[in-house]
Enzyme design. Structure first.
Site, mmCIF file in Angstrom:
data_model
loop_
_atom_site.group_PDB
_atom_site.id
_atom_site.type_symbol
_atom_site.label_atom_id
_atom_site.label_comp_id
_atom_site.label_asym_id
_atom_site.label_seq_id
_atom_site.Cartn_x
_atom_site.Cartn_y
_atom_site.Cartn_z
ATOM 1 C CB CYS A 102 -0.926 0.017 1.213
ATOM 2 S SG CYS A 102 -1.941 1.509 1.292
ATOM 3 N NE ARG A 229 -5.480 1.056 -10.459
ATOM 4 C CZ ARG A 229 -4.610 1.745 -11.174
ATOM 5 N NH1 ARG A 229 -4.817 3.039 -11.365
ATOM 6 N NH2 ARG A 229 -3.542 1.181 -11.694
#
Length: 330
Positions: A102, A229
């Site tokens: 992340c 995504r």
């Protein structure tokens, strides 16, 4: 067949990426319905779990219909990571995953997520602490390195494998890239073809179509693909990729009716999981994604965002369906 510990997956599995505020049970349910082979939870703070933070605990919710499913944790303290892995184990997921990828500042500043890329020794200690504290298979998701001058994925892969992890997912960008620029899968290919690497290597980054999935499968030789995504607002991508792999044909895009059915399923699951008001608040980020590129949806978007009951949402779905059928949109 691909194995992660004792978990058996199909040849070249498709994985749903752990995405903050996206990969919750309602969204995972839709992706499972549309062909995802393995899914991960949103990432969960090890410190939050230990503090018994309500939001962190809620993210531990998993359901039998979505198996196999992994729960992802992050943190920069060995003891906290070990303790949180033991907490995760109590809800009986199939896999514990560690987030070393992340890139967001609030995570990196705590020495967690991609922040650990600056200290491979710490990464190894954190991973070993988790592996040693659970009987579940442990996997890791990481990036190529901190920036282009410090790509260290070759060393990371070998050293993490030595700790006992059962699979490694590589997002083929550095932390400095965030989600910009093109993902460089050549590094993934090199890791996969390293004779010292025996665990499955999954690739992540930029997969947004069946054609690209097949191209990357053939070109970079990884064991499977993780999609993030590309699945937001488009859970159909998993079955589309599988169909293309098998037949070479592109499935027709989902119709307006398909999209509205997905919104209905997602909203109903969200309300069931979180309650009506919070569940519909959660849905607000998803409506536009399901109708991306569809003409005239702006007319309905405001109404969806203002809906505060499931009945309102369901009535809107019917109204939208009638509008598009009368306009002869697909």
């Amino acid at each position: 067949m691909v194995k992660i510990g004792n978990i058996e997956l199909p040849d070249f599995p498709l994985l749903l990426a752990p995405m903050e505020d996206v990969s919750d049970p309602p969204f995972r349910r839709l992706c499972k319905m549309h062909g995802a082979d393995l899914m991960y939870s949103e990432f969960i703070s090890s410190e939050g779990l230990i503090r018994d933070a309500i939001k962190s605990r809620k993210k531990l919710d998993i359901f039998d219909y979505e198996r196999p499913v992994g729960i992802q944790i992050f943190g920069g303290d060995e003891e906290a990571m070990a303790m949180s892995a033991r907490i995760v184990e109590t809800v009986n997921p199939d896999i514990v995953d560690i987030n070393f990828g992340c890139p967001v500042k609030k995570v990196v500043c705590k020495g967690a997520g991609a922040g650990v890329l600056k200290d491979i020794d710490l990464m190894v200690r954190l991973t070993k602490a988790v592996v040693d504290s659970t009987h579940l298979p442990v996997t890791v998701k990481t990036r190529l390195g901190w920036d282009t001058d410090s790509i260290n994925i070759d060393e990371v892969a070998e050293r993490l494998q030595a700790t006992g992890i059962k699979a490694l997912t590589i997002h083929a960008r550095t932390r400095a890239q965030m989600y910009k620029g093109e993902a460089d899968w050549n590094h993934i290919s090199r890791i996969k073809n390293n004779p010292n690497i025996e665990i499955p290597i999954f690739g992540n980054g930029d997969i947004d179509s069946p054609q690209k999935a097949l191209e990357y499968k053939n070109k970079f030789d990884c064991d499977g693909i993780m999609i993030g995504r590309g699945a937001i607002g488009y859970p159909w991508i998993f079955n589309e990729i599988k169909h293309y792999f098998e037949t070479g044909e592109i499935l027709p895009e989902p119709t307006i009716a398909d999209r509205l059915e997905a919104v209905k399923n997602h909203a109903e699951s969200s309300v069931e999981w979180k309650g009506e008001r919070p569940g519909l608040m959660e849905m607000r980020q998803h409506y536009s994604n399901y109708f991306r590129g569809i003409p005239h949806f702006k007319e309905f978007k405001t109404k969806f965002l203002q809906a505060v009951t499931l009945e309102e949402v369901e009535n809107l779905i019917e109204e939208t369906k009638v509008f598009y059928s009368e306009k002869s949109f697909s």
